[in-house]
Design an enzyme around this catalytic site. Structure first.
Site, short mmCIF file in Angstrom:
data_model
loop_
_atom_site.label_atom_id
_atom_site.label_comp_id
_atom_site.label_asym_id
_atom_site.label_seq_id
_atom_site.Cartn_x
_atom_site.Cartn_y
_atom_site.Cartn_z
N LEU A 1 -6.76 -0.74 3.22
CA LEU A 1 -6.86 0.64 3.70
C LEU A 1 -6.45 1.63 2.62
O LEU A 1 -5.68 1.29 1.72
CB LEU A 1 -5.95 0.81 4.92
N THR B 1 -4.41 -3.17 -4.15
CA THR B 1 -5.50 -2.62 -4.97
C THR B 1 -4.96 -1.44 -5.76
O THR B 1 -3.94 -0.86 -5.40
CB THR B 1 -6.68 -2.12 -4.10
N ASN C 1 0.83 -1.20 0.00
CA ASN C 1 0.00 0.00 0.00
C ASN C 1 0.87 1.25 0.00
O ASN C 1 2.10 1.16 0.14
CB ASN C 1 -0.91 -0.01 1.24
N PHE C 2 0.24 2.39 -0.17
CA PHE C 2 0.90 3.69 -0.06
C PHE C 2 2.06 3.89 -1.03
O PHE C 2 3.00 4.62 -0.71
CB PHE C 2 1.34 3.94 1.39
N LEU C 3 1.97 3.29 -2.22
CA LEU C 3 2.97 3.57 -3.26
C LEU C 3 2.77 5.01 -3.70
O LEU C 3 1.67 5.37 -4.17
CB LEU C 3 2.82 2.62 -4.44
C1 LIG Z 1 -13.02 11.61 -2.02
O1 LIG Z 1 -11.62 11.76 -2.11
C2 LIG Z 1 -10.94 10.90 -2.94
C3 LIG Z 1 -9.55 11.03 -2.92
C4 LIG Z 1 -8.80 10.20 -3.77
C5 LIG Z 1 -9.40 9.23 -4.58
C6 LIG Z 1 -10.79 9.10 -4.56
C7 LIG Z 1 -11.47 8.09 -5.43
C8 LIG Z 1 -10.98 6.71 -5.03
N1 LIG Z 1 -9.99 6.20 -5.63
N2 LIG Z 1 -11.67 6.05 -4.01
C9 LIG Z 1 -11.30 4.79 -3.61
O2 LIG Z 1 -10.33 4.19 -4.03
C10 LIG Z 1 -12.21 4.15 -2.61
C11 LIG Z 1 -13.59 4.33 -2.68
C12 LIG Z 1 -14.39 3.65 -1.75
C13 LIG Z 1 -13.82 2.81 -0.79
N3 LIG Z 1 -12.46 2.66 -0.72
C14 LIG Z 1 -11.68 3.31 -1.60
O3 LIG Z 1 -10.31 3.14 -1.54
C15 LIG Z 1 -9.78 2.74 -0.27
C16 LIG Z 1 -9.17 1.35 -0.45
C17 LIG Z 1 -7.95 1.42 -1.34
N4 LIG Z 1 -6.98 2.41 -0.86
C18 LIG Z 1 -7.55 3.75 -0.76
C19 LIG Z 1 -8.76 3.77 0.17
C20 LIG Z 1 -11.57 9.93 -3.73
#
Ligand SMILES: COc1cccc(CC(=N)NC(=O)c2cccnc2OC2CCNCC2)c1
Length: 389
Positions: A389, A173, A137-139
């Site tokens: 996460l 992910t 994670n966190f790349l």
């Molecule tokens: C609302 O602020 C954001 C800031 C950056 C990216 C995104 C869109 C997005 N990429 N959302 C997700 O990946 C995401 C949407 C719903 C639930 N979990 C999620 O990602 C989690 C799990 C993977 N690592 C990031 C957090 C939204």
């Protein structure tokens, strides 16, 4: 599309999709530790590796600042994940963690941290096999150093350090399609503070809707409805572990949590993770569980607000309370804790409550990957019992 790097890695390749003659499981056998490259991969001249001890406040601050300014943004570059320091400290130090898997890249002269990648160990069950994996994670590569091909060497370096601990698999992910997703999830959002979400452009007012109508649509009660609904406490760890292990059995890929894992990942931690359970008032049995983690996002370029307070659905178990009612109580709690939005993926049984609880679909997808582990078929999101996460 050419994936120059990923075509060299032991991951499912697009060309192999549909070839069910390939066995499920490890793609490459473990090699002996003496065969693992002993020294770090070479970085471009100006840069050096640094192991990030998240216990050191100033290192934690440097990692926090790098991610705050350079980590994942939404597709419209309006928001950027803003993981807190206490969240990072929690996410990176689970039972059995390896400090060597918290890897930074810094400029030799200035000592400035310009890139980061992490792994934490996790026992993941795939069908009937429990596999010890690294959750990667966190790349993050500083915006000014993009397309210098730093990511491939960072992925190879974290892989090398994982191999040195005799671990040969990983889970991760990404919002982008790489070779080859084991599953692809849709993300969903439930407005809790619709006025702020409109002001910052997170959501748009619906057709034939007014602001006051929208606020009324998303209004929630001021207290939870389920009798016996309460915060999880340390003495609940054994019962929650039993409840969660039994519930996760139904999914093809899921964490194999023991009590130590549950204590770390699911005991409430302020501003990091919230977890609640239902203790039957009659029998005192723990019958249901719900949890969400706190992941704010910076709001890029808005005069009135700088931060979006977002809750992310984590692990939820319903055995007596209908999942719909349990998750509605989770929404009520999140609103009472002043979250602006509650996010969820369509994993596990989430799609049974998303629409009814007024979640709206997000504008992107989250792809799940395994490293060095082939699945015969792409999984439905509802076959996934793993939340990263
Ligand atoms: C609302 O602020 C954001 C800031 C950056 C990216 C995104 C869109 C997005 N990429 N959302 C997700 O990946 C995401 C949407 C719903 C639930 N979990 C999620 O990602 C989690 C799990 C993977 N690592 C990031 C957090 C939204």
């Amino acid at each position: 599309k050419r994936h120059k790097f990923w075509e060299t890695q032991p991951v499912g390749q697009f060309k192999d999709l549909g070839d069910t003659s390939l066995p499920e499981g490890s793609i490459e056998p473990p090699t002996s530790l003496s065969k693992v490259k002993q020294e770090p991969y070479n970085l471009p001249n100006l840069y050096e590796w640094i192991t990030c001890d998240m216990e050191l406040a100033e290192m934690c601050t440097e990692v926090y600042n790098l991610l705050t300014n350079n980590y994942v943004e939404d597709d419209e570059n309006m928001f950027r994940f803003n993981y807190s320091k206490e969240f990072l400290h929690w996410a990176l130090r689970p039972p059995g963690y390896y400090r060597s898997w918290h890897i930074g890249v810094r400029v030799k002269n200035s000592k400035k941290l310009v890139a980061f990648i992490t792994g934490v160990p996790a026992k993941i069950r795939v069908r009937d096999t429990v596999v010890t994996m690294a959750e990667i994670n966190f790349l993050c590569v500083h915006k000014k150093l993009r397309s210098k091909r730093l990511a491939p060497v960072m992925i190879k370096e974290v892989t090398r350090r994982v191999h040195l601990e005799n671990i040969w698999h990983a889970a991760y992910t990404a919002g982008v399609v790489l070779p080859t997703p084991i599953s692809t999830c849709q993300y969903w959002h439930r407005s809790l503070n619709p006025k702020k979400l409109m002001d910052v452009g997170f959501s748009r007012i619906g057709a034939r809707m007014t602001m006051s109508r929208t606020i009324k649509l998303y209004k929630l009660p001021d207290s939870m409805v389920t009798p016996g609904f309460r915060k999880m406490e340390p003495h609940d760890v054994p019962a929650v572990t039993r409840l969660l292990r039994n519930y996760l059995k139904q999914f093809v890929v899921a964490p194999d949590f023991d009590e130590n894992d549950v204590e770390h990942w699911l005991l409430p931690k302020e501003n990091v993770v919230d977890s609640y359970l239902v203790e039957s008032p009659e029998t005192h049995e723990i019958t249901d569980f719900c949890s969400f983690y706190t992941l704010p996002s910076s709001i890029l370029g808005n005069q009135n607000y700088s931060t979006l307070k977002a809750a992310y659905s984590y692990y939820n178990v319903s055995t007596k309370t209908p999942l719909l009612q349990l998750m509605n109580d989770a929404l009520i709690v999140a609103k009472l804790k002043d979250f602006d939005v509650f996010n969820a993926l369509d994993v596990m049984q989430n799609e049974t409550f998303l629409k009814e609880l007024k979640f709206g679909p997000g504008d992107g997808k989250l792809h799940y990957y395994l490293y060095n582990y082939r699945l015969k078929h792409v999984l439905r999101a509802s076959e996934l019992g793993l939340v990263l996460l």
